[in-house]
Scaffold this active site. Structure first.
Site, short mmCIF file in Angstrom:
data_model
loop_
_atom_site.label_atom_id
_atom_site.label_comp_id
_atom_site.label_asym_id
_atom_site.label_seq_id
_atom_site.Cartn_x
_atom_site.Cartn_y
_atom_site.Cartn_z
N HIS A 107 0.84 -1.21 0.00
CA HIS A 107 0.00 0.00 0.00
C HIS A 107 0.87 1.26 0.00
CE1 HIS A 107 -2.80 -2.90 2.19
NE2 HIS A 107 -3.57 -2.48 1.21
N LYS A 111 -1.01 -6.23 -8.07
CA LYS A 111 -1.34 -7.48 -7.38
C LYS A 111 -2.76 -7.88 -7.72
CE LYS A 111 -1.90 -9.78 -3.11
NZ LYS A 111 -3.24 -9.38 -2.69
N GLN A 164 -8.64 -6.33 -11.13
CA GLN A 164 -9.30 -5.13 -10.60
C GLN A 164 -8.78 -3.87 -11.31
OE1 GLN A 164 -9.75 -4.35 -6.23
NE2 GLN A 164 -8.00 -3.01 -6.52
N VAL A 218 4.51 -5.59 -4.57
CA VAL A 218 5.56 -5.59 -3.54
C VAL A 218 5.49 -6.95 -2.84
CG1 VAL A 218 6.42 -4.51 -1.44
CG2 VAL A 218 5.46 -3.10 -3.27
N SER A 248 0.02 -8.96 1.43
CA SER A 248 -1.45 -8.86 1.44
C SER A 248 -1.92 -8.70 2.88
CB SER A 248 -2.05 -10.13 0.85
OG SER A 248 -3.42 -10.21 1.17
P1 AMP Z 1 -6.63 -3.59 -0.45
O1 AMP Z 1 -6.42 -2.81 0.80
O2 AMP Z 1 -6.24 -5.02 -0.34
O3 AMP Z 1 -8.01 -3.38 -1.04
O4 AMP Z 1 -5.62 -2.99 -1.52
C1 AMP Z 1 -5.59 -1.62 -1.79
C2 AMP Z 1 -4.68 -1.38 -2.96
O5 AMP Z 1 -3.36 -1.84 -2.64
C3 AMP Z 1 -5.10 -2.11 -4.23
O6 AMP Z 1 -4.90 -1.26 -5.36
C4 AMP Z 1 -4.15 -3.29 -4.25
O7 AMP Z 1 -3.90 -3.79 -5.55
C5 AMP Z 1 -2.90 -2.67 -3.68
N1 AMP Z 1 -2.00 -3.70 -3.13
C6 AMP Z 1 -2.32 -4.65 -2.23
N2 AMP Z 1 -1.26 -5.46 -2.01
C7 AMP Z 1 -0.25 -5.00 -2.79
C8 AMP Z 1 1.10 -5.42 -3.03
N3 AMP Z 1 1.62 -6.46 -2.41
N4 AMP Z 1 1.84 -4.70 -3.90
C9 AMP Z 1 1.31 -3.62 -4.55
N5 AMP Z 1 0.04 -3.19 -4.38
C10 AMP Z 1 -0.73 -3.87 -3.51
#
Ligand code: AMP
Length: 290
Positions: free
Chosen positions: A40, A153, A157, A180, A189
């Protein structure tokens, strides 16, 4: 560094954005569900490159969770998240209540990405991408950013959001950021925290197996279904419950047919599997990654 301002209502959010827009400043939005990690934060860092003001949203969106999924238990860690966003120089955090984002309730309205909604993650998560499009459209309307940043990731989406922006003529530039990973390759995650110590040790196998499939394709193997099945079987033998392993055109999500030459510019292998209570997803784009 000063802490980001916390904005809880659409009105506060609009007023904050308007004040900077009046000074000709550009606004970048980073939508998240919180429980932030370095993935994030990489989005926030990217956002700084495209705008003068960066606003992250933290909202666990009920409409993208299925009835048997983890909405109730999804980790909510606002204080820690706020500290990380302070370190990253984020200027504001939008933390809306449900009433702010769904004034007529969560069942009243959806945006449905009809062509891609049942592909990949959509196959086992009915309504998931409609929930995502709906909440992202609401966040876009509330914040009215110039730029919004999403992670690769969640490549499906990212693609669907890019389509939504095109289809609804939204004047928002969508930026995608690389995945990442932990040192052992596991994609970071918020759900990795559900893994037991033993499961966490096994979890990088998903990335390793996707890499093995990429290597086989790169060395000329074209029996793609066989390769996908082999990966799924290997994961299953180690206690994963595979959902899909699928080689696709990374821009259209079309399945690459057995025997077909790989599109030189646009291939990705996508994988999702449950391990214990965690649903892990990952993907690797290869060839020309433009
Ligand atoms: P989330 O909080 O899981 O809904 O993710 C919020 C944003 O962070 C989304 O655009 C995800 O694709 C991105 N994101 C989550 N995990 C990663 C990661 N490991 N590397 C890069 N972006 C990420």
């Amino acid at each position: 560094m000063s802490s980001p301002i916390h904005l809880e209502t659409r009105a506060d959010c609009s007023a904050w954005v308007a004040a900077y827009r009046q000074q000709q400043q550009k606004i970048a939005l980073v939508p998240t569900m919180g429980n932030l990690h370095a993935g994030h934060i990489s989005l926030v860092e990217e956002a700084h490159k495209h705008a003068d003001r960066v606003i992250a949203s933290i909202y666990v969106n009920p409409t993208q969770f299925g009835p048997k999924e983890d909405f109730a238990t999804y980790p909510r860690t606002l204080n820690a998240d706020s500290a990380k966003l302070t370190d990253a120089g984020c200027h504001a955090i939008f933390i809306p209540t449900q009433d702010q984002l769904y004034p007529l309730g969560t069942d009243d309205m959806r945006i449905i990405p009809t062509r891609l909604e049942h592909e990949l993650c959509g196959g086992s998560r009915p309504g998931f991408f409609a929930g995502i499009c709906t909440v992202v459209m609401k966040l876009f309307q509330a914040v009215q950013p110039d730029v919004a940043v999403f992670g690769e990731k969640d490549r499906q989406q990212l693609l669907i959001i890019q389509h939504m922006v095109q289809e609804f003529f939204l004047p928002i530039k969508i930026i995608g950021c690389p995945i990442v990973r932990e040192d052992d390759g596991l994609a970071m995650s918020s759900r990795n925290g559900y893994l037991s110590v033993e499961e966490r040790a096994k979890a990088p196998l998903l990335f390793q197996q996707l890499n093995a499939l990429v290597n086989a394709c790169s060395s000329g193997e074209t029996n793609y279904r066989k390769l996908e099945t082999k990966v799924a079987e290997t994961l299953a033998s180690e206690g994963f419950v595979p959902d899909y392993i699928s080689l696709r055109d990374k821009h259209t999500l079309q399945v690459i047919e057995d025997g077909a030459a790989l599109p030189a510019t646009a291939t990705a292998v996508f994988g999702a599997a449950a391990l214990g209570k965690a649903r892990l997803i990952d993907n690797i784009a290869f060839g020309d990654t433009s």
